[in-house]
Write a protein that holds these residues in place. Structure first.
Motif, short mmCIF file in Angstrom:
data_model
loop_
_atom_site.label_atom_id
_atom_site.label_comp_id
_atom_site.label_asym_id
_atom_site.label_seq_id
_atom_site.Cartn_x
_atom_site.Cartn_y
_atom_site.Cartn_z
N VAL A 13 0.84 -1.20 0.00
CA VAL A 13 0.00 0.00 0.00
C VAL A 13 0.87 1.25 0.00
O VAL A 13 1.80 1.38 0.79
N ASN A 15 0.21 5.00 0.64
CA ASN A 15 -0.89 5.85 1.09
C ASN A 15 -0.52 7.32 1.28
O ASN A 15 -1.30 8.08 1.84
N THR A 50 -3.69 4.59 -2.69
CA THR A 50 -4.97 4.88 -2.06
C THR A 50 -5.60 6.13 -2.70
O THR A 50 -5.01 6.75 -3.59
N LYS A 51 -6.77 6.48 -2.21
CA LYS A 51 -7.53 7.58 -2.83
C LYS A 51 -6.83 8.93 -2.75
O LYS A 51 -7.17 9.83 -3.51
N LEU A 58 -6.80 4.23 -5.78
CA LEU A 58 -7.59 3.01 -5.73
C LEU A 58 -7.23 2.06 -6.87
O LEU A 58 -8.09 1.40 -7.45
N ARG A 113 -10.18 -3.34 2.19
CA ARG A 113 -9.02 -3.03 3.03
C ARG A 113 -7.87 -3.87 2.49
O ARG A 113 -7.89 -5.09 2.57
#
Length: 138
Positions: A13, A15, A50-51, A58, A113
């Motif tokens: 991830v 982020n 992530t967004k 995403l 998640r």
């Protein structure tokens, strides 16, 4: 250069934009030892953004070859954050080569998640959606 379809890939991830810049410019990514997956060793990392990344968010858009793994304290990785609550904790510093853009993004069509996804390079290039990266299905 021909790529090995069976080469192990770890989707991680991403982020925050600062960490993406570190990966791009300095060639490393960090994984807290406490949260590391049991199957850490991979030949490539792929980055689920992530967004916070807006239009690129995403989805998995980039991957990079792994050069080395090192065990270091967070304060060594980010000396400007020496007062961070986890400054003395151990991290894997994954040294990587240049980020490569995937031929097409791999979106997450439903909110999930996501932490770590072990997969293969072949799956990374074929997956139409993030769920297809999970070896053996959901």
């Amino acid at each position: 250069m021909e790529l090995d379809e069976m080469a192990p890939v770890l989707v991680v991830v991403m982020n925050n934009p600062r960490d993406m810049e570190i990966a791009r410019r300095e060639g490393w990514y960090r994984i807290p030892v406490k949260r590391a997956p049991s199957r850490l060793g991979a030949e490539y990392l792929a980055f689920y953004q992530t967004k916070v990344f807006g239009p690129e968010g995403l989805a998995v858009n980039y991957y990079a070859p792994v050069k080395a793994y090192r065990l270091v304290r967070r304060e060594e990785l980010l000396p400007e954050e020496k007062d961070h609550p986890r400054a003395r904790e151990w991290y894997y510093k994954v040294e990587i080569g240049p980020l490569e853009r995937l031929p097409r993004p791999i979106p997450s069509r439903r909110l999930r998640r996501i932490t770590f996804i072990p997969t293969t390079l072949g799956e990374l290039f074929r997956a139409p959606e993030i769920i297809h990266l999970f070896l053996g299905g959901e």
